[in-house]
Design a protein around this motif. Structure first.
Motif, short mmCIF file in Angstrom:
data_model
loop_
_atom_site.label_atom_id
_atom_site.label_comp_id
_atom_site.label_asym_id
_atom_site.label_seq_id
_atom_site.Cartn_x
_atom_site.Cartn_y
_atom_site.Cartn_z
N ALA A 2 0.82 -1.22 0.00
CA ALA A 2 0.00 0.00 0.00
C ALA A 2 0.85 1.27 0.00
CB ALA A 2 -0.94 -0.01 1.21
N GLN A 3 1.92 1.28 0.79
CA GLN A 3 2.75 2.48 0.86
C GLN A 3 3.49 2.72 -0.44
OE1 GLN A 3 2.89 4.75 3.58
NE2 GLN A 3 3.76 5.91 1.87
N GLN A 4 4.03 1.66 -1.02
CA GLN A 4 4.72 1.81 -2.29
C GLN A 4 3.78 2.29 -3.38
OE1 GLN A 4 6.13 -2.21 -2.39
NE2 GLN A 4 8.13 -1.71 -1.54
N LYS A 5 2.56 1.78 -3.37
CA LYS A 5 1.56 2.20 -4.35
C LYS A 5 1.21 3.68 -4.16
CE LYS A 5 -1.65 -0.78 -5.14
NZ LYS A 5 -1.39 -1.24 -6.54
N ALA A 6 1.07 4.10 -2.91
CA ALA A 6 0.73 5.50 -2.63
C ALA A 6 1.86 6.44 -3.05
CB ALA A 6 0.41 5.67 -1.15
N ASP A 7 3.11 6.06 -2.76
CA ASP A 7 4.24 6.90 -3.13
C ASP A 7 4.40 6.98 -4.64
OD1 ASP A 7 4.85 7.49 -0.50
OD2 ASP A 7 6.29 5.85 -0.29
N SER A 8 4.17 5.86 -5.32
CA SER A 8 4.22 5.88 -6.78
C SER A 8 3.12 6.76 -7.35
CB SER A 8 4.09 4.44 -7.31
OG SER A 8 4.06 4.43 -8.72
N LYS A 9 1.93 6.64 -6.82
CA LYS A 9 0.80 7.46 -7.30
C LYS A 9 1.09 8.94 -7.11
CE LYS A 9 -4.15 8.20 -6.58
NZ LYS A 9 -5.34 7.81 -5.78
N GLU A 10 1.67 9.30 -5.97
CA GLU A 10 1.99 10.70 -5.72
C GLU A 10 2.97 11.23 -6.77
OE1 GLU A 10 3.68 13.55 -2.10
OE2 GLU A 10 3.98 11.38 -2.03
N TYR A 11 3.96 10.42 -7.11
CA TYR A 11 4.93 10.84 -8.12
C TYR A 11 4.22 11.13 -9.45
CZ TYR A 11 8.66 10.66 -11.58
OH TYR A 11 9.50 10.95 -12.62
N TYR A 12 3.40 10.20 -9.90
CA TYR A 12 2.77 10.35 -11.21
C TYR A 12 1.73 11.47 -11.22
CZ TYR A 12 5.13 6.28 -13.09
OH TYR A 12 6.09 5.41 -13.56
N GLU A 13 1.09 11.70 -10.08
CA GLU A 13 0.14 12.80 -10.03
C GLU A 13 0.82 14.15 -10.23
OE1 GLU A 13 -1.79 12.25 -6.29
OE2 GLU A 13 -3.42 11.02 -7.14
N ASN A 14 2.10 14.23 -9.86
CA ASN A 14 2.84 15.48 -10.00
C ASN A 14 3.73 15.51 -11.25
OD1 ASN A 14 2.16 16.97 -7.44
ND2 ASN A 14 2.92 15.09 -6.55
N ALA A 15 3.66 14.45 -12.05
CA ALA A 15 4.48 14.38 -13.25
C ALA A 15 3.88 15.25 -14.36
CB ALA A 15 4.60 12.94 -13.73
N ILE A 16 4.68 15.51 -15.36
CA ILE A 16 4.23 16.30 -16.50
C ILE A 16 3.12 15.56 -17.24
CG2 ILE A 16 4.96 17.26 -18.72
CD1 ILE A 16 7.77 17.57 -17.47
N LYS A 17 2.09 16.29 -17.65
CA LYS A 17 0.96 15.72 -18.37
C LYS A 17 0.97 16.20 -19.82
CE LYS A 17 -0.75 14.05 -14.47
NZ LYS A 17 0.18 14.68 -13.52
N ILE A 18 0.48 15.33 -20.72
CA ILE A 18 0.39 15.66 -22.14
C ILE A 18 -1.07 15.65 -22.56
CG2 ILE A 18 1.07 14.97 -24.47
CD1 ILE A 18 3.48 13.62 -23.29
N ASN A 19 -1.43 16.59 -23.41
CA ASN A 19 -2.80 16.69 -23.92
C ASN A 19 -2.76 16.93 -25.43
OD1 ASN A 19 -4.47 16.77 -21.31
ND2 ASN A 19 -2.98 18.39 -20.95
N GLY A 20 -3.91 16.71 -26.05
CA GLY A 20 -4.07 17.04 -27.46
C GLY A 20 -3.68 15.94 -28.42
N GLU A 21 -3.73 14.70 -27.96
CA GLU A 21 -3.36 13.60 -28.85
C GLU A 21 -4.34 13.49 -30.02
OE1 GLU A 21 -5.99 12.01 -25.58
OE2 GLU A 21 -4.37 13.44 -25.80
#
Length: 588
Positions: free
Chosen positions: A472-491
């Protein structure tokens, strides 16, 4: 504004095609999908975490393994041994020196009997000489007081004390009675008995039992699953003596096993390694999840039987997902080695004879590589492990990494063989608290391995499975990273016509002050024969308009965000076109 590259790969796509047909591959983009109900034949192995740091917690044989100071002593009643702090003394102790992992929780348990109703004894974690108390990361001395009472006097009471090791790697578990020479008479006159002492790492077993399988490959499809794996091709690293190919005799799946096999390279196709003077005499296999799967925190585990022989060099490792693939992605995109970070979960340097110059078919290594553009390599050997009996070629063994934010544990079978806490190492946090991809390869010879033997043809690296799970902790920490990662739009879909120079990124945007770019190489036109064959960059990016214009007519379809699909289709009957298309995002 000058672009400051942090070289983050958002995604890369690999696909091959044949005449008038297409094949597509899906991968993780900014947020890997959390798969549920992932099929897998086995469970992640249960790691040994409950081993007692204390030797002879029952004080058998008059306290063997224990030490004493002052009027501390050992005794027994009809064969029942114990540690004892004698009466008429203001200073007595029994203790044992143990080793800790940094920043780890431990629990001390035992039985203590105090003769006086108002007596007390101290349980403390001291340095080896008991001259100073150790402290946790909060600067608090690691100790507790065990007190008696009217109803406890003369009776054993169960004691339990939990502490964190802080920055300490060893210390003495000590039971102490002490007061000023003319101090507390209840302490001076008391007798104390100690028995059944244990010191164990606070169990993570319940947490381990709750690992959820996120991804698994049991190699049961009869062929390599190219939605998970890509080939590494050509002469890649160091002064090695193999040429990686995608030939079915070097990389194949059979009976539920992935096999990477060494074969002799035809004489007419042999050549001198371009980075040294060794002859490339073998073909071999190397696969990776780059562009298909990436991983951030969790258990990464494989089961495999390793090859043997002089210079046989199998490895199970990871690289940062932004690695530039040895320059076949434009050097302006992504990160070079070791800036990308590298986690070596298992490497073995095979030997013709055992333990020859430190090389052995029964010894594996666990290593980290990190670095920056300024000071290139911060490599660190974490551990080695030698089989107590036999060779890694005799049977299958499990090699794994338990990776949490700022911490790693390496294991072989169910034994944790090495660990690191890098919470105070900014270089390691930059390199290792971000996504990695998995790689497995069978090299022959090299800078570290030395010259390869001339009899390695037929040696196999046989892999039963590769698993990835998270608690659970590893999943939460991974999710936090991706939530703050750069996002791409307009595909959107793009049609590319030979002779034109379309804007492949038109309408595609990214956030967080970042820039988008792409590169294209011809990986799937790779040929195994012909000497030093290679994969070449055919378009280095959006500013390389001339190269883009020369490409044959293709249809490129890509969808960015949660999954990525790239479809290449050749409409020329004279020549097939195979391309590898990378979409990169860099922070400004």
């Amino acid at each position: 504004m000058k672009n400051k590259k942090i070289s983050k790969v958002v995604l890369s796509i690999l696909t091959s095609m044949s005449m008038l047909s297409s094949y597509s591959a899906t991968i993780f983009a900014e947020t890997p999908s959390q798969e549920t109900g992932v099929a897998h034949e086995h469970d992640l192995i249960e790691l040994e975490r409950k081993s007692d740091l204390i030797t002879n917690g029952g004080f058998d044989n008059n306290g063997g393994s224990w030490k004493k100071t002052g009027t501390g002593t050992f005794g027994n009643d009809n064969g029942n041994y114990y540690g004892k702090l004698s009466s008429n003394s203001n200073n007595a102790a029994v203790y044992q020196v143990v080793s800790f992992k940094k920043n780890t929780d431990y629990v001390v348990k035992g039985k203590v009997k105090i003769s006086n109703a108002k007596g007390q004894v101290f349980l403390a974690v001291k340095n080896g000489q008991l001259s100073a108390g150790l402290k946790d990361n909060n600067g608090k001395t690691i100790e507790t007081t065990i007190s008696s009472s009217e109803d406890k006097a003369g009776q054993y009471q169960d004691i339990e004390f939990t502490f964190n090791s802080g920055e300490n790697t060893s210390g003495s578990i000590a039971f102490i009675k002490w007061t000023e020479e003319n101090g507390n008479q209840d302490i001076i006159q008391e007798e104390v008995w100690i028995d059944d002492v244990s010191v164990k790492e606070v169990s993570n077993a319940s947490e381990d039992d709750q690992y959820e399988m996120v991804w698994a490959d049991d190699f049961n499809k009869g062929q390599l699953d190219t939605s998970n794996w890509d080939y590494e091709l050509g002469s890649i690293r160091g002064v090695e003596q193999e040429h990686y190919v995608n030939d079915p005799e070097n990389v194949y799946v059979k009976d539920g096993q992935l096999v990477l096999q060494v074969t002799n390279r035809d004489k007419e196709d042999q050549y001198k390694n371009p980075r040294g003077n060794r002859q490339v005499i073998y073909n071999s296999g190397s696969i990776r999840t780059h562009g298909k799967r990436e991983f951030l925190y969790g258990r990464i585990e494989m089961k495999a039987k390793l090859p043997k022989g002089k210079g046989a060099f199998p490895a199970f490792w990871t690289l940062g997902s932004d690695f530039t693939l040895d320059g076949r992605i434009s050097s302006e995109q992504g990160a070079s080695w070791p800036v990308c970070g590298e986690i070596d979960i298992m490497e073995m340097i095979g030997a013709e004879n055992e333990d020859l110059n430190g090389k052995s078919n029964k010894k594996v290594y666990q290593t980290l590589h990190a670095g920056s553009a300024a000071d290139v390599d911060h490599s660190k050997s974490i551990s080695t492990y030698t089989l107590p009996k036999g060779l890694f070629n005799d049977d299958y063994h499990i090699f794994g990494l338990n990776w949490s934010k700022n911490k790693m544990e390496f294991y072989v079978d169910n034994k944790i063989v090495g660990s690191i806490d890098y919470s105070n190492n900014e270089e390691y946090k930059r390199c290792f608290n971000r996504p990695q991809y998995i790689q497995m390869n069978l090299a022959t010879g090299g800078n570290w391995a030395g010259d390869a033997g001339d009899n390695l043809a037929g040696q196999k690296y046989e892999i039963d499975y590769v698993y990835y799970g998270q608690n659970a902790q590893q999943k939460a920490d991974s999710k936090e990273y991706y939530e703050n990662a750069i996002k791409i739009n307009g595909e959107h879909d793009v049609t590319m016509t030979e002779g034109e120079t379309p804007n492949l990124l038109e309408g595609v945007t990214s956030d967080q002050d970042s820039i988008l770019d792409y590169s294209i190489d011809n990986e799937y036109s790779f040929k195994s024969k012909g000497g030093l064959t290679s994969v070449d960059l055919v378009c280095s990016g959006k500013n390389d308009k001339q190269s883009l214009k020369k490409l044959k007519r293709v249809n490129i379809t890509y969808t960015i965000q949660l999954e990525v699909v790239l479809i290449l289709q050749n409409h020329q009957q004279e020549e097939q076109l195979y391309l590898l298309f990378y979409l990169m995002v860099n922070k400004i």
